[in-house]
Design a protein around this motif. Sequence first.
Motif, mmCIF file in Angstrom:
data_model
loop_
_atom_site.group_PDB
_atom_site.id
_atom_site.type_symbol
_atom_site.label_atom_id
_atom_site.label_comp_id
_atom_site.label_asym_id
_atom_site.label_seq_id
_atom_site.Cartn_x
_atom_site.Cartn_y
_atom_site.Cartn_z
ATOM 1 N N ALA B 209 0.675 -1.112 -0.011
ATOM 2 C CA ALA B 209 0.082 0.008 -0.008
ATOM 3 C C ALA B 209 0.744 1.225 -0.180
ATOM 4 N N ALA B 210 0.396 2.399 -0.638
ATOM 5 C CA ALA B 210 1.191 3.455 -0.578
ATOM 6 C C ALA B 210 0.489 4.737 -0.031
ATOM 7 N N CYS B 245 -1.470 12.271 -14.929
ATOM 8 C CA CYS B 245 -2.016 11.717 -13.825
ATOM 9 C C CYS B 245 -3.661 11.580 -14.270
ATOM 10 N N SER B 251 -10.210 6.851 -7.569
ATOM 11 C CA SER B 251 -8.906 6.082 -7.649
ATOM 12 C C SER B 251 -8.057 6.955 -8.738
ATOM 13 N N GLU B 271 -2.275 1.949 -11.097
ATOM 14 C CA GLU B 271 -3.305 2.417 -10.711
ATOM 15 C C GLU B 271 -3.348 2.612 -9.210
ATOM 16 N N ILE B 272 -3.799 3.481 -8.310
ATOM 17 C CA ILE B 272 -4.025 3.605 -6.884
ATOM 18 C C ILE B 272 -5.384 3.593 -6.733
ATOM 19 N N ASP B 273 -5.868 2.691 -5.817
ATOM 20 C CA ASP B 273 -7.094 2.377 -5.435
ATOM 21 C C ASP B 273 -7.445 3.409 -4.040
ATOM 22 N N GLY B 276 -5.302 2.951 -1.510
ATOM 23 C CA GLY B 276 -3.926 3.309 -1.636
ATOM 24 C C GLY B 276 -3.076 2.226 -1.975
ATOM 25 N N GLN B 277 -3.623 1.134 -2.434
ATOM 26 C CA GLN B 277 -2.902 -0.132 -2.873
ATOM 27 C C GLN B 277 -2.477 0.366 -4.496
ATOM 28 N N LEU B 278 -1.077 0.149 -4.342
ATOM 29 C CA LEU B 278 -0.766 0.110 -5.724
ATOM 30 C C LEU B 278 -0.837 -1.050 -6.684
ATOM 31 N N ALA B 300 6.207 4.069 -4.211
ATOM 32 C CA ALA B 300 5.431 4.277 -3.186
ATOM 33 C C ALA B 300 5.988 5.603 -2.301
ATOM 34 N N ILE B 303 5.540 8.674 -3.948
ATOM 35 C CA ILE B 303 4.199 9.358 -3.833
ATOM 36 C C ILE B 303 4.066 10.001 -2.493
#
Lengths: 119, 311
Positions: B209-210, B245, B251, B271-273, B276-278, B300, B303
């Motif tokens: 996760a980011a 971006c 997202s 994609e970042i949901d 925050g998951q990359l 991550a 970001i």
Amino acid sequence: MSHLILQTPLQPSLLHSHFLSLQSSCSAFVKSWLSSDQQELLLELRLPQQSQHEYLALRPLSGGQMILHVLREGEELDYKQLQPALQGLLDWLKENDAQLALLRHTFGQYVALSPPPLS
Amino acid sequence: MLLYPRHLFLEPTFLAQGWQAWLPGDGPLNLEIGCGYGHFLSYMARRFPEQRFIGLDIINKILLQVDRRLQREGLDNACVCKLDAVVALRELFPSGSLANIYILFPDPWFKERRLKRRILRSETLPELLRVLKPGGCLHFVSDDADYAADALQLLEACSHLKAVPFPDLETRTKYERKWLEQDKTIHRYAYQLVDGPEPALWPGYDPRAAILIKDWDAEKALLFWQNFQPLKALNPNQVLKFLACYRSGESLLLKGLLADTGSLALEFWVEIDPQGQLTLAPHSCLPRLQNRARLLAELADLIQRGIPKGL
């Protein structure tokens, strides 16, 4: 890069807000993405035959024109497979702008789109 | 079978199993770099049906022909991939995974400023040796006297290699026939790896996760992008940069470019949901193996640095 040029005043942000109507008429489109400067719309597309994803980018040009191109590098694209989605997209754009005209496209002679390009 | 980057960087079965996914069996794995029209590849696949063969090239039109030839002859122990060889060596082959590497009539890149594009040079040799298993062979054939001399000097100077007789193969590639008709001298070298790393397993992949971007509106996303976009991650051999971006609901989609020394730059999409998951976007192509987890970790961190204070 394969592209088509349209004559239309439509803006990416407006199309982004109407995306659900495109999805309901053409289920190949799965998501729309709006760029941070609101000047580009990415349409995420799933082609059923190979469960393959593509992005189509729509961006306004000067003179009330808009360009659509396929974001694909390094691979040959099967245009015939893309044709139903392209036609669905054009029909949807036409619903949003009755005056829309297709000026030209580079998707090859085997792809027939209506309205046909102006000669 | 013709494999594109998406088959090699995104296909879940390949990511889980490695080459077993496309070339089943446990026969030795062989690689031809620059397979061209596939004469050699198909000959070898026919002659050694218990072995598996991979051909690399970057010209789609030719690869389609090779693919048709392999299918016509029912050679399911061979495949071709459209990929830059440097990227392929680094990302698709664990250490000690190849029994043989064949480099036949590579482009000699005559001009001085283009010598760095040669596939066999001091910078690429360590990677070629890494992917060979101990006892495996590196084969090099060229009609170009200068390139052959440079290659011989390089191979002779390597303490991990010893010269062995070039195998007796009855096939002639398109270029070999052409040069032989012109009475050109063909230089053939085969070198065996006498020691090397222990064969490695196909590695795993663990995204992390980011950032938390839930409740971000368009204004916050723009603020993030304005702050984030000028940043780039740098290490001695790589540049990681972001070009655009996009936002959809909660997202974000980032378009990035990874440039490595000596290979083609790769465009990729992350994609970042909202959690925050990359994840790699479905269309994306990104190096795998050792570098992939590290790159996502670098991303991550990048970001995190790009999030403005108070957001």
